[in-house]
Design an enzyme around this catalytic site. Sequence first.
Site, PDB file in Angstrom:
ATOM      1  N   PRO A 146      -1.466  34.082  76.846  1.00 54.04           N
ATOM      2  CA  PRO A 146      -0.067  34.432  77.113  1.00 54.04           C
ATOM      3  C   PRO A 146       0.224  35.054  78.472  1.00 54.04           C
ATOM      4  O   PRO A 146       1.390  35.302  78.786  1.00 54.04           O
ATOM      5  CB  PRO A 146       0.243  35.462  76.017  1.00 54.04           C
ATOM      6  N   CYS A 147      -0.803  35.310  79.288  1.00 56.96           N
ATOM      7  CA  CYS A 147      -0.523  36.127  80.471  1.00 56.96           C
ATOM      8  C   CYS A 147       0.373  35.449  81.503  1.00 56.96           C
ATOM      9  O   CYS A 147       0.931  36.112  82.353  1.00 56.96           O
ATOM     10  CB  CYS A 147      -1.810  36.636  81.115  1.00 56.96           C
TER      11      CYS A 147
END
Lengths: 197, 184
Positions: B129-130
Amino acid sequence: MHYPIGLLFDLLASSSALPWNITVHFKSFPEKDLLHCPSKDAIEAHFMSCMKEADALKHKSQVINEMQKKDHKQLWMGLQNDRFDQFWAINRKLMEYPAEENGFRYIPFRIYQTTTERPFIQKLFRPVAADGQLHTLGDLLKEVCPSAVAPEDGEKKNQVMIHGIEPMLETPLQWLSEHLSYPDNFLHISIIPQPTD
Amino acid sequence: MEEDEFIGEKTFQRCCAEFIKHSQQIGDSWEWKLSKEAFELPSDDCEVIEAPAASQVIKYEYHVLYSCSYQVPVLYFRASFLDGRPLTLKDIWEGVHECYKTRLLQGPWDTITQQEHPILGQPFFVLHPCKTNEFMTPVLKNSWKINKNVNYITSWLSIVGPVVGLNLPLSYAKATSQDERNVD
């Protein structure tokens, strides 16, 4: 599940004498329950992923994203080769916070209990209260895992363990995060039943 | 410097609720599961997809969870052959469509990895998700500029889903833009 070995010991075998005797299996890998460990790259990726998540909580990822690829590599190599100074030369930057704040934005922690279905508890928790007071380990537990803490006049049912020791519940969480985190920058906290001896 | 657009947990829940509503309308099999002990909210879908090369049927299961660390949704999924044999991470990487291969190969470990599902405790593949804010921020900002309604979950899932074999019917997006009452 790629858990640190110390955490596994605290959680599963803290009453055992050292050295910890374990049984290694070579057949019937439990595909549905455990992560594979195909290579060192997998471990490095997992470690860096935890570091990034910890910094997302502490600094909105600003510190880790400002580092160069070689700094990330240095963290991993320092850990892999047991080079304390090499590791901390970079890790100390992840333990800093702006002068005007009293601590990190949120504290990276995970609480593990063998008695629950859920693998761990992880929530947003600030190290400093609105009035500027530092939150303690006890404050954290009361908020996210109240069943772990004994009622005021009740008997102590559980041990709250980090790195094999029971820190006092009055210890400020910010201090614990800076000094007692695992190399991945998370506080891995085990809640285990109080031994009955 | 432009502020990144995160979504809070309440917005996440609201967007998921609208998404589920449409899913039910078109008979898509997304479900909303509330975990008793805490606040992560998975929804999952079982799809059976042909893998042409091996001529084998692969069953995918997708979960959408909320990451409070990154304040964005995260896509977890697992895949197995019909006999129950799970796919390996290498199988998954190889199965990624050609048009996403370049990006994947730049950093496979930063993109799709295997992790423990935070509620079920079982191994799942995860789309990291970064970078989510990087691509969602322009989508959201643009939708406000042209005063168009956007469901975060629908937009996000339509971007990340195809990388791992999940294609959303267009009707999800149409449902959002027709829903006047969501303007807030």
